[in-house]
Each structure stands twice: as C-alpha cells, then as structure tokens.
Enzyme design. Structure first.
Site, PDB file in Angstrom:
ATOM      1  N   GLU A   1       0.850  -1.699   0.086  1.00 51.57           N
ATOM      2  CA  GLU A   1       0.396   0.460   0.110  1.00 51.57           C
ATOM      3  C   GLU A   1       1.012   1.338  -0.137  1.00 51.57           C
ATOM      4  O   GLU A   1       1.020   2.501   1.233  1.00 51.57           O
ATOM      5  CB  GLU A   1      -0.959   0.213   1.529  1.00 51.57           C
ATOM      6  CG  GLU A   1      -2.055  -1.213   1.092  1.00 51.57           C
ATOM      7  CD  GLU A   1      -2.775  -1.394   1.956  1.00 51.57           C
ATOM      8  OE1 GLU A   1      -2.498  -0.811   2.840  1.00 51.57           O
ATOM      9  OE2 GLU A   1      -3.680  -2.323   2.005  1.00 51.57           O
TER      10      GLU A   1
ATOM     11  N   PRO B   1       4.371   5.655   6.637  1.00 53.34           N
ATOM     12  CA  PRO B   1       3.366   4.827   7.251  1.00 53.34           C
ATOM     13  C   PRO B   1       2.513   3.705   6.251  1.00 53.34           C
ATOM     14  O   PRO B   1       1.938   4.313   5.775  1.00 53.34           O
ATOM     15  CB  PRO B   1       2.848   5.784   8.500  1.00 53.34           C
ATOM     16  CG  PRO B   1       3.201   6.659   8.426  1.00 53.34           C
ATOM     17  CD  PRO B   1       4.042   6.714   6.198  1.00 53.34           C
TER      18      PRO B   1
ATOM     19  N   HIS C   1     -18.023  -9.009   6.069  1.00 54.21           N
ATOM     20  CA  HIS C   1     -16.626  -8.792   6.731  1.00 54.21           C
ATOM     21  C   HIS C   1     -16.104  -8.976   7.364  1.00 54.21           C
ATOM     22  O   HIS C   1     -16.956  -9.590   8.386  1.00 54.21           O
ATOM     23  CB  HIS C   1     -16.781  -7.306   6.816  1.00 54.21           C
ATOM     24  CG  HIS C   1     -15.406  -6.278   6.877  1.00 54.21           C
ATOM     25  ND1 HIS C   1     -14.984  -6.310   8.170  1.00 54.21           N
ATOM     26  CD2 HIS C   1     -13.987  -6.562   6.877  1.00 54.21           C
ATOM     27  CE1 HIS C   1     -13.800  -5.180   8.027  1.00 54.21           C
ATOM     28  NE2 HIS C   1     -12.597  -6.284   6.985  1.00 54.21           N
TER      29      HIS C   1
ATOM     30  N   GLU D   1     -12.400  -9.405   9.200  1.00 55.48           N
ATOM     31  CA  GLU D   1     -11.804  -9.237   9.525  1.00 55.48           C
ATOM     32  C   GLU D   1     -10.664 -10.260  10.522  1.00 55.48           C
ATOM     33  O   GLU D   1     -11.571 -10.271  11.713  1.00 55.48           O
ATOM     34  CB  GLU D   1     -11.867  -7.136  10.060  1.00 55.48           C
ATOM     35  CG  GLU D   1     -10.208  -6.770  10.599  1.00 55.48           C
ATOM     36  CD  GLU D   1      -9.096  -6.648   9.607  1.00 55.48           C
ATOM     37  OE1 GLU D   1      -8.157  -7.384  10.265  1.00 55.48           O
ATOM     38  OE2 GLU D   1      -9.588  -6.637   8.764  1.00 55.48           O
TER      39      GLU D   1
ATOM     40  N   HIS E   1      -8.700  -8.520   0.808  1.00 56.50           N
ATOM     41  CA  HIS E   1      -7.041  -7.088   1.404  1.00 56.50           C
ATOM     42  C   HIS E   1      -6.315  -7.449   2.781  1.00 56.50           C
ATOM     43  O   HIS E   1      -6.286  -8.323   3.439  1.00 56.50           O
ATOM     44  CB  HIS E   1      -8.684  -6.091   1.966  1.00 56.50           C
ATOM     45  CG  HIS E   1      -9.783  -5.331   1.149  1.00 56.50           C
ATOM     46  ND1 HIS E   1      -9.896  -4.210   0.808  1.00 56.50           N
ATOM     47  CD2 HIS E   1      -9.948  -5.871   0.298  1.00 56.50           C
ATOM     48  CE1 HIS E   1     -10.569  -3.932   0.464  1.00 56.50           C
ATOM     49  NE2 HIS E   1     -10.316  -4.543  -0.997  1.00 56.50           N
ATOM     50  N   GLU E   2      -5.062  -6.760   1.995  1.00 59.30           N
ATOM     51  CA  GLU E   2      -3.730  -6.738   2.848  1.00 59.30           C
ATOM     52  C   GLU E   2      -3.543  -8.430   2.405  1.00 59.30           C
ATOM     53  O   GLU E   2      -2.169  -8.700   3.428  1.00 59.30           O
ATOM     54  CB  GLU E   2      -4.312  -6.750   4.650  1.00 59.30           C
ATOM     55  CG  GLU E   2      -4.235  -5.077   4.301  1.00 59.30           C
ATOM     56  CD  GLU E   2      -6.598  -4.962   4.911  1.00 59.30           C
ATOM     57  OE1 GLU E   2      -6.601  -4.066   4.110  1.00 59.30           O
ATOM     58  OE2 GLU E   2      -7.229  -5.692   4.830  1.00 59.30           O
TER      59      GLU E   2
ATOM     60  N   GLU F   1      -7.646  -6.395  -2.470  1.00 56.84           N
ATOM     61  CA  GLU F   1      -7.229  -5.147  -2.785  1.00 56.84           C
ATOM     62  C   GLU F   1      -5.702  -4.960  -3.031  1.00 56.84           C
ATOM     63  O   GLU F   1      -5.238  -4.571  -4.275  1.00 56.84           O
ATOM     64  CB  GLU F   1      -7.446  -4.404  -1.032  1.00 56.84           C
ATOM     65  CG  GLU F   1      -6.563  -3.221  -0.887  1.00 56.84           C
ATOM     66  CD  GLU F   1      -6.751  -2.986   0.606  1.00 56.84           C
ATOM     67  OE1 GLU F   1      -7.072  -1.799   0.737  1.00 56.84           O
ATOM     68  OE2 GLU F   1      -6.282  -4.260   1.256  1.00 56.84           O
TER      69      GLU F   1
ATOM     70  N   GLU G   1      -9.093   4.041   0.087  1.00 58.94           N
ATOM     71  CA  GLU G   1      -9.012   4.489   1.527  1.00 58.94           C
ATOM     72  C   GLU G   1      -8.084   5.898   1.517  1.00 58.94           C
ATOM     73  O   GLU G   1      -8.020   6.348   2.302  1.00 58.94           O
ATOM     74  CB  GLU G   1      -9.081   3.419   2.553  1.00 58.94           C
ATOM     75  CG  GLU G   1      -8.000   2.861   2.242  1.00 58.94           C
ATOM     76  CD  GLU G   1      -8.045   1.016   2.767  1.00 58.94           C
ATOM     77  OE1 GLU G   1      -8.857   0.763   3.444  1.00 58.94           O
ATOM     78  OE2 GLU G   1      -6.441   0.720   2.828  1.00 58.94           O
TER      79      GLU G   1
END
Length: 706
Positions: free
Chosen positions: A175, A196, A417, A419, A487-488, A506, A512
């Site tokens: 990212e 970061p 979702h 996470e 994602h990630e 992603e 985002e």
C-alpha cells in the site's frame, strides 16, 4: 615474446571462462521474442532475452542457494534432456475483460543434472507473443527431496538505466504510492517512498516489488512479475544499481528461511512482458495463461456484482467500527455488551444498514458490504492478540435475522466482512463456523482483512506460510460456494483463472488512502500496468465529495481526482467486483453523474486499450457481456492533455447514443474537482473524439445501441 604470449594466454582464458556451452534457443510464435539459454563454463545456467532483435535482458543467472547444503543449485550442471512443444488453445473465463483468451506459446523444457551431487532440476521456458515465462521444477529423486531455500538467485540483467514505476520492497504491505524514477535514483528516493502503514517491513534500499513496470530510452516497455504463486514465498526484486541487475528476493519465514520445498514440485513462473506499445502490456493475458485451468466443476454461483457499503463513513472517521467506548479491553466470549453504553457513532446499526439496502435497491446495486457488525472492534488492533473476533456474534444494535429478511425482500445481498486482525490461526480455526454462518444468512461473498502484524509472531504477510493460508481460504470458500475479496493479502498472480471465486483483491494502495492524506493524481494511471496484471483490484472508486472535511470535519484529507476521473475508473480499473464507495447522500447531490455508475457493466465480452502511457494516461473501451453496449473510460495524470480516440471498435452499420461525462474546462483535481459537463451525441464506428482531460481528471462514455 614471453610477455606477449602471457598476455594472449590471459585473454584466451578470460574469453573461455565466460564462453557459453550447450546453447539452446526458443522463439515466440510470432518470432518477436528470442530466448537464448546456455551453461557457463562452470555449468551455471544463463538466459537472455531479445525483442524484435533488441536485447532487453542481458545474460542473467538462474538457480538457488540452499541452506545447510554442501552443493548449491547454481552450477555444476550439464543438460541431459531437452523437450520442445507448442500449445495453441483458447479458454473461456468465468468472468473477465474478454469472453475468450488465446493461450499460444512455444515451450522448451531443459533437464539440468549435477552429476557430482547426483540430482537434477528442470527449467521450463514458455515464449508467448507478449513475453516469456519460466519456472523451476524439482522432479522426484533420491538426492533432492526436502530442501530449504536460502535465496532464489534468478536474475534480470537490464540493458540500461531505465525509467521505473516502483513501490518499495516490503514483506508486509503493497500500500505505497508509486514513484517514477531512473533505476539509479531508487536508492536516493527510497526513504521518502516508504510511508507509514499498519504493518510494514522494508528489506533493502534498492528493493522493489513486482509487478515492476519499466521503460527504456528507446521506447520499449518491460514488465517483471510472477504467475501462479502457490506454496512458495512472494518474490520481490533487489537491484544492483551499479550494473542494473535485479535479483529475486523471496519473503522469509520467522526463521529467515526463503521457502521449504518437497519434491516433486514446481515454483511460480517468473514473467517478462515486453512491447514497444504500452497498450500491449495492459492487454496481456500471459499471467493468467501461466496458471492452471479452472478447478471448480460448477461455477454458476460465481457472479460479478456492483455494491455499496457501510465503509467510507468509517474510513473517513464519520462513524466507527466499534459499538461502545466503555471497554478498555475485550475478552472474546466473556465481555458483556448487553450493559454497555453505545457510543452513538457505530456505523453498522440495523437502521443504517437498512438505509444502504434501500439505496442499493433503488439504484440497481447487487449488494451491501457491512463492516463493524461483529463484537470485538473496541480492542482489535496492535496487540498481537490471538482471539479477537469470532465472525458470528453481532453487536446488540445489529439484528442479523431482521436484516437478512429485509435484504432478501429487496433483492439485495449482504457482503460479510471477516477482519482477522492478522490473527491467522484464530481465523483458520473458525473458517468452517464462519462460512456455515454466512450460508445460513444468505451471504455468498466475504471480504477478508489482514490488518496489522501477522500472528504467529515473526511471520510476514507474503511468506510461504501466509501464501498457503490465503490459498486455503479461497479453496475452503469455494467448497461453500462463497466468493472471496481479500484485503491486505498477497498480490494476485493470475490464480483467479484456477479459482474464479477469488473475485477481488486489494493488495495495493486503494481509495481508502484518499481519506488518509491522499494518493498521487497519477496513481490510477500506473496500477493497470502493475498491480492489475495479476488480477482484479477492489479499488473502491466512485468518490464524489473530494473534500473529506465535509464528511468528517476532523479529517482534512482531499481525494486527488475529479468526479470524471472517478467515473472512468469503473472501466480502466477492471474488476468483476465494483463498489460505489461514497455515501448515498453524495450521489444524490450529483444524480446525472451517478447515472454512469448505475449504467456501467462489470463483466465484458471484449476490451480495447485505445491509449496508454504509464504514469500519464490510459483509455479503455469495453463491450458489456451479452449486449451491443460499450463503455469507455479515460484517466489522466498530472498535466492537462487532449485525448484523441476513434470508435472503430463499434459494430459496423450501427448507431449509438453516446453520453460523454467530461471534465469541465476549468476542472482540476485540487481546485475544482466537481466540475463536469455531460454531452450526448449519436456516433458510429467512423466517429472521432477529441476530449480535454484535466490534471487528475478524465472522462467516461456510455454507448447504447439505437
């Protein structure tokens, strides 16, 4: 005379020591690419690659350094077998940019044997009309069964100080914003390029990630990447910036090892895509062609979709994932939420989700993503905590059955979702429970997340252990007929051909970040040349309110694009999973522009790349599956430019109503991002268009048969 004889002897020895033996050659079907393979005098494998008679990869080494092994797999080889073959077939993707893909290549498989160590490997080269793929095979054999990789030594020796479009090499995140520079400048720019992130592990001042896009001074575009990443660490590249040689750099495990191999097995393919036309790079299907055919026997349950979601309001800080501010820590299964005071900012409430369902139903969207619905968000991040979420227990203000019935009545799906907070063992323990829960509640798509450092501690997002985890999730989801949007996770490498339930990832810097300080205006002109070569990205476009402080007064970020740039992304950033990411009320402010998002398709019969230059612009036309309708998107970089296209992709003898959504003359991503004009024309395939594009702008066109 003695001195002269000595000099001649030294020269002869020098030439002989680098002389190639056992030379082999392989041409692409159209003859544009030529692979030359040989063994050096030490029995070391060497390859080089030319395109249209120009060398693009100079002689480069192949092989492996092994851990705790008296013999490396770098030299001492002889060629003991050589097998050639040709494949020319087509296959139909379950979803995609085109309805059929041609898979045409010439292959050379070379068996290399180390007689002293009594072991062998096979290197497979496949030459396509768009580039070269090669990989290593470890056949079953007595003296090479289990091995630990110290480092893969695949090299890509470049012919000069090319322009590169790169992000920092990192074991945990992709990212980053792209930097455009000469190869020789990477070292000096690395520190400022590393921005970061929740989890990041840069590894070298000259390390970069693939897919790496390059451009030579004489106009040849080169892309370095990998395909079919299965049971192996993700590859980055480390640059020798004195000689412009990239060498593979694998992501290590917690012990520092770069892969554990058990023969028989194969590595991922290393890929080199090249052309003197940038459009050929983004149109290439070589990465997919190097993956295995679909392994799912039945795929009717896999369906492209457009969705909205309770997401952007939390990303911007308008609302929260957590339900309460009462708990300094949460113990899963023990914390009592029934007595907790709601914080008043929780986004995933029953009433708010119903509002999104209503909006989706009114505007023809297929689904609503809901984040922050399950307990545990008060204490989820940064603690290396194993049991964070259980993926089945909703907050008190999220009424699962009621919402299931409400969504079903409105013919809208909910996207679950999950996470994981990178607590990987916790997720694997609960996968069956989570997927049973999803099916029981009518959910057929999951968005997974891996924010933060990986637990078990010491593992990285892109090492072999985690690559195997992501693959396990995709295959487990397929057994439940569930689609996955990761994602990630590790970047995709064409595996969606084999498992098309992997409908989105992603794995790059998405929208985002426009709420986290912004991305460069030209970011979306580079992603199709890099990240998207391996598979679709859930980029989450469609932001209409660029001033984030108007969504959340405490957030001073700015979305660095115009509205028309956001519209064009639905065409230029191919994905079968497309989100209208902004708040419903912002779309209601611009209903005429929102019409394009409602109209645009998500699955295609054909795609034409009309203009392309990495970092500057890309223009794409796509034919909606099963229709005669076309959609065009064009995104622009930092400077004003005029896009010039024709409509020869349209069917002959037919007329189309073209609705052009374009930047206004005074539009600019920073000063006037919401300025646009909409014009309608009747066009045919003989029509032409000249359209000015603002900095960070672009245009979108819908073309409906009359």
């Amino acid at each position: 005379m003695k001195r002269l004889s000595l000099t001649v002897s030294i020269i002869l020895f020098f030439c002989f020591s680098f002389q190639a033996i056992d030379a082999q050659q392989l041409l692409s079907p159209n003859g544009n690419f030529r692979l030359d393979f040989s063994l050096g005098t030490a029995g070391n494998p060497i390859y080089q690659l030319s395109y249209k008679g120009k060398e693009i990869i100079k002689p480069s080494g192949l092989g492996f350094a092994l851990k705790n092994d008296s013999f490396s797999l770098l030299d001492g080889f002889v060629i003991t077998d050589s097998v050639r073959s040709t494949v020319n077939t087509t296959w139909a993707p379950v979803w995609g940019e085109v309805k059929s893909v041609t898979n045409h290549y010439n292959e050379l498989a070379l068996t290399l044997t180390q007689s002293k160590a009594r072991r062998r490997i096979v290197i497979h080269f496949r030459a396509f009309d768009d580039g070269l793929g090669f990989r290593y095979e470890f056949p079953a054999q007595e003296n090479l069964t289990y091995l630990v990789i110290k480092e893969e030594k695949t090299q890509f020796a470049l012919t000069g100080d090319h322009t590169a479009f790169w992000i920092p090499g990192d074991y945990d995140t992709q990212e980053y914003d792209y930097t455009t520079s000469r190869l020789s400048q990477i070292r000096g720019l690395m520190k400022q390029a590393i921005t970061p992130n929740a989890s990041q592990t840069p590894f070298s001042p000259t390390g970069v990630q693939t897919a790496l896009m390059l451009k030579t001074d004489d106009g040849i575009y080169i892309n370095l990447h990998e395909a079919a990443l299965i049971n192996y660490p993700c590859m980055s590249l480390n640059l020798d910036d004195k000689h412009f040689i990239f060498e593979s750099w694998l992501t290590p495990d917690a012990w520092g090892d770069k892969g554990n191999i058990q023969a028989p097995c194969v590595t991922p393919w290393r890929t080199i895509i090249a052309s003197d036309d940038a459009r050929d790079i983004v149109a290439s299907k070589m990465t997919y062609n190097l993956n295995e055919p679909c392994k799912l026997t039945e795929t009717s349950w896999i369906h492209p979709m457009k969705y909205v979601g309770v997401w952007w309001e939390m990303i911007t800080g308008k609302s929260t994932w957590s339900y309460t501010d009462d708990f300094p820590s949460v113990v899963l299964g023990q914390t009592d939420y029934s007595t907790a005071k709601p914080n008043g900012r929780h986004g995933a409430t029953t009433e708010n989700v119903k509002r999104y369902i209503d909006f989706a139903a009114r505007n023809g969207f297929d689904a609503v993503l809901v984040e922050g619905w399950n307990v545990g968000w008060e204490d989820w991040f940064g603690h290396m905590k194993d049991k964070v979420f259980d993926f089945v227990t909703p907050y008190p203000d999220f009424h699962m059955q009621e919402l299931h019935e409400y969504a079903q009545a409105h013919h809208v799906k909910l996207i679950m979702h999950n996470e994981t907070s990178s607590s990987v063992r916790n997720y694997e323990r609960q996968l069956d429970t989570a997927f049973h829960f999803m099916k029981n509640n009518g959910y057929d798509a999951v968005k997974t997340g891996y924010v933060g450092n990986i637990l078990p501690a010491g593992e990285y997002h892109y090492n072999q252990w985690m690559v195997n985890h992501y693959q396990y999730v995709v295959e487990k989801a397929a057994s439940y007929h569930i689609m996955v949007n990761g994602h990630e996770a590790v970047r995709p490498t064409g595996i969606a051909r084999t498992y098309p339930n992997m409908i989105g990832n992603e794995s790059a810097r998405g929208t985002e970040y426009q709420a986290f300080g912004g991305s460069k205006p030209n970011h979306v002109t580079i992603l199709p040349f890099t990240r998207l070569l391996g598979g679709p990205m859930d980029y989450t476009p469609g932001i209409f309110e660029m001033d984030i402080s108007k969504v959340n007064p405490g957030n001073k970020s700015h979305c660095n694009s115009t509205i028309c740039n956001q519209l064009a992304l639905y065409v230029t950033m191919y994905s079968p999973l497309q989100m209208a990411a902004d708040l419903p009320e912002n779309y209601e402010r611009f209903p005429d522009a929102f019409q394009f998002i409602k109209d645009v398709a998500v699955d295609w019969d054909d795609s034409k790349y009309l203009e392309a230059e990495p970092g500057k612009y890309i223009t794409v036309a796509r034919n909606a599956k099963g229709t005669g309708n076309w959609f065009v998107g064009s995104v622009n970089g930092d400077s004003v430019r005029v896009s010039t296209i024709d409509f020869r992709f349209l069917a002959p003898g037919k007329k189309y109503l073209a609705t052009v959504y374009a930047d206004a003359p005074d539009a600019h991503w920073k000063t006037n991002p919401q300025a646009y004009v909409i014009r309608k024309y009747v066009v045919t395939r003989e029509s032409r268009l000249r359209q000015q594009c603002a900095p960070g702008g672009g245009y979108a066109i819908s073309l409906f048969e009359k």
